[in-house]
Every structure is written in C-alpha cells, then in structure tokens.
Design a protein around this motif. Structure first.
Motif, PDB file in Angstrom:
ATOM      1  N   MET A 203       9.697  21.576  48.154  1.00  0.00           N
ATOM      2  CA  MET A 203       8.368  22.047  47.781  1.00  0.00           C
ATOM      3  C   MET A 203       7.662  22.704  48.961  1.00  0.00           C
ATOM      4  N   ALA A 204       7.687  22.059  50.119  1.00  0.00           N
ATOM      5  CA  ALA A 204       7.050  22.643  51.298  1.00  0.00           C
ATOM      6  C   ALA A 204       7.828  23.857  51.784  1.00  0.00           C
ATOM      7  N   GLY A 205       9.137  23.714  51.902  1.00  0.00           N
ATOM      8  CA  GLY A 205       9.951  24.784  52.457  1.00  0.00           C
ATOM      9  C   GLY A 205       9.874  26.075  51.675  1.00  0.00           C
ATOM     10  N   SER A 206       9.947  25.991  50.353  1.00  0.00           N
ATOM     11  CA  SER A 206       9.902  27.206  49.541  1.00  0.00           C
ATOM     12  C   SER A 206       8.547  27.892  49.665  1.00  0.00           C
ATOM     13  N   ALA A 207       7.474  27.098  49.748  1.00  0.00           N
ATOM     14  CA  ALA A 207       6.143  27.684  49.914  1.00  0.00           C
ATOM     15  C   ALA A 207       6.006  28.358  51.276  1.00  0.00           C
ATOM     16  N   ILE A 208       6.595  27.754  52.312  1.00  0.00           N
ATOM     17  CA  ILE A 208       6.529  28.326  53.661  1.00  0.00           C
ATOM     18  C   ILE A 208       7.305  29.642  53.719  1.00  0.00           C
ATOM     19  N   VAL A 209       8.471  29.689  53.090  1.00  0.00           N
ATOM     20  CA  VAL A 209       9.236  30.937  53.040  1.00  0.00           C
ATOM     21  C   VAL A 209       8.415  32.022  52.355  1.00  0.00           C
ATOM     22  N   SER A 210       7.798  31.689  51.228  1.00  0.00           N
ATOM     23  CA  SER A 210       6.992  32.674  50.486  1.00  0.00           C
ATOM     24  C   SER A 210       5.823  33.181  51.315  1.00  0.00           C
ATOM     25  N   GLU A 211       5.139  32.258  52.015  1.00  0.00           N
ATOM     26  CA  GLU A 211       3.991  32.655  52.832  1.00  0.00           C
ATOM     27  C   GLU A 211       4.430  33.541  53.995  1.00  0.00           C
ATOM     28  N   ALA A 212       5.551  33.188  54.614  1.00  0.00           N
ATOM     29  CA  ALA A 212       6.063  33.997  55.724  1.00  0.00           C
ATOM     30  C   ALA A 212       6.374  35.421  55.260  1.00  0.00           C
ATOM     31  N   MET A 213       7.014  35.523  54.105  1.00  0.00           N
ATOM     32  CA  MET A 213       7.354  36.837  53.576  1.00  0.00           C
ATOM     33  C   MET A 213       6.099  37.630  53.224  1.00  0.00           C
ATOM     34  N   ALA A 214       5.116  36.956  52.629  1.00  0.00           N
ATOM     35  CA  ALA A 214       3.881  37.635  52.242  1.00  0.00           C
ATOM     36  C   ALA A 214       3.142  38.195  53.451  1.00  0.00           C
ATOM     37  N   ARG A 215       3.346  37.567  54.617  1.00  0.00           N
ATOM     38  CA  ARG A 215       2.675  38.037  55.834  1.00  0.00           C
ATOM     39  C   ARG A 215       3.496  39.068  56.608  1.00  0.00           C
TER      40      ARG A 215
END
Length: 216
Positions: free
Chosen positions: A11-23
């Motif tokens: 749950m945390a990891g997938s959200a962090i990947v998404s946020e990194a990509m969005a930035r």
C-alpha cells in the motif's frame, strides 16, 4: 532523481511509486513478486528483488540516487524485519545511497504520556498489535545503531489506510501527531507526498512522523 522503492507492491510502496512518477522522477519498483502490469512509461522500471539478497539489492542501489525501504512481513515473520533492515543498510553504506525507511509508529512518544513510547500505550497499540509494533521498534533501533548515517526513519501515524490524496499533512518529530480528538491517521497517497517531500528537500531530523492535516 532516480528513486528505488523496495516493497513497491504494498500500500505504501505503490503510492510512493505513483507520487514519484507524478513529480517527474524516475522510479525503480522493486519487490519479491512485482506486478505483471506493464508500463509504457520509460521512467518506470520494475525489478524482482528479495531484500534478503544483498547482491540483488546492491545492483539496484548502485543505479539510484535514493531508496525507500517499505516492507511488511507475513504474520510469524515479523522478527526478520530488523535483520533485513540491517543488511539493507550494510549494502546502502557500500554504495553511499540515501535511504528513507517507512517503519512503524512504535518508536514514537505517546502524546498522552510523553515519558512512554507508543508501544507501551494500549490506547494506540493494543495487545493484538504488539508483535508488529515490537518489530518496528527493533527496526528503528537497528537504524540508530548502524554505523551508516545516510538514513531517515519515517514513523506513520497510528492509523495508516487507503484513501485519497489531499496533498496536505502535518509533520512532527518523535511524538505521535494527533488531531483535537486524539485521532492519528493518514492515507497512503498523503504519506507518499511526505516521503517525496523529504527526498526532495531533506529535513534535519533522522526520525520524523506525519499525520493527516485537519480538514483534509
């Protein structure tokens, strides 16, 4: 920035990947059983990596500017968390890679009893959660005692849950952050915002916590 996320399917990891990509960052999503879903975004790489395999971890850390360790173990395996984290930091030290550990809330101070750790306050850590809480406390002690100092430990609030991204959060130091009603929670996407903020603009603390901003 090129960021590796270990535990990328959680749950945390997938959200962090998404946020990194969005930035606009490059992300290397590492997990034991990576998602089969393909991405047409060349900034995302997916790798099958067991954190217990130092050579495999090292091969990833050699390619990135920073790494996020956000792993959760199956019930009965919680005691492996501390030695796995120690081995990860050993490898990070060899490559001089910055590490952000998304750990647990047990190492925080209780807002009700500042002389106690959260693990000793049953209001926030009931008996049923003690095993995983102890694992996170042991993990934090491993970080504290490790000769490599290029790590930061993020303690999530008492409740970490799925939900939307408000983009707002409250940052604290080593005491659990609560709202006026004593509630301490955050969604995975907002935790990811805090993780990327820390990677992009590191704070001065090696241990910090976050919680949902009031009204978000």
């Amino acid at each position: 920035m090129k960021i590796a996320v270990f535990g990328a399917t959680g749950m945390a990891g997938s959200a962090i990947v998404s946020e990194a990509m969005a930035r606009g960052h490059q992300a290397l999503a590492a997990s034991r059983r990576p998602s089969a879903a393909a991405s047409d975004d060349e900034r995302l790489m997916v790798r099958a990596v067991d954190v217990a395999d130092a050579d495999a971890v090292g091969a990833v850390l050699a390619q990135v500017d920073a790494a996020v360790l956000t792993i959760r173990l199956a019930p009965g395996e919680e005691r492996r968390l501390a030695p796995l984290t120690r081995g990860f930091l050993d490898t990070a030290a060899r490559h001089r890679t910055r590490v952000l550990v998304v750990g647990g809330s047990a190492p925080l101070r209780s807002p009700r009893h500042p002389d106690r750790l959260l693990i000793d306050d049953s209001t926030y850590v009931p008996e049923a959660w003690k095993t995983i809480a102890q694992a996170s406390l042991d993990q934090y002690h491993v970080c504290q005692q490790h000769p490599y100092t290029g790590w930061v430990y993020l303690s999530p609030p008492a409740v970490f849950e799925p939900g939307g991204r408000s983009g707002a959060y409250v940052r604290g130091a080593t005491t659990l952050v609560t709202d006026a009603n004593g509630v301490s929670r955050i969604t995975a996407p907002d935790l990811a915002v805090a993780v990327l903020d820390e990677l992009e603009n590191p704070g001065s603390e090696q241990h910090f916590t976050v919680a949902q901003a009031c009204g978000s």
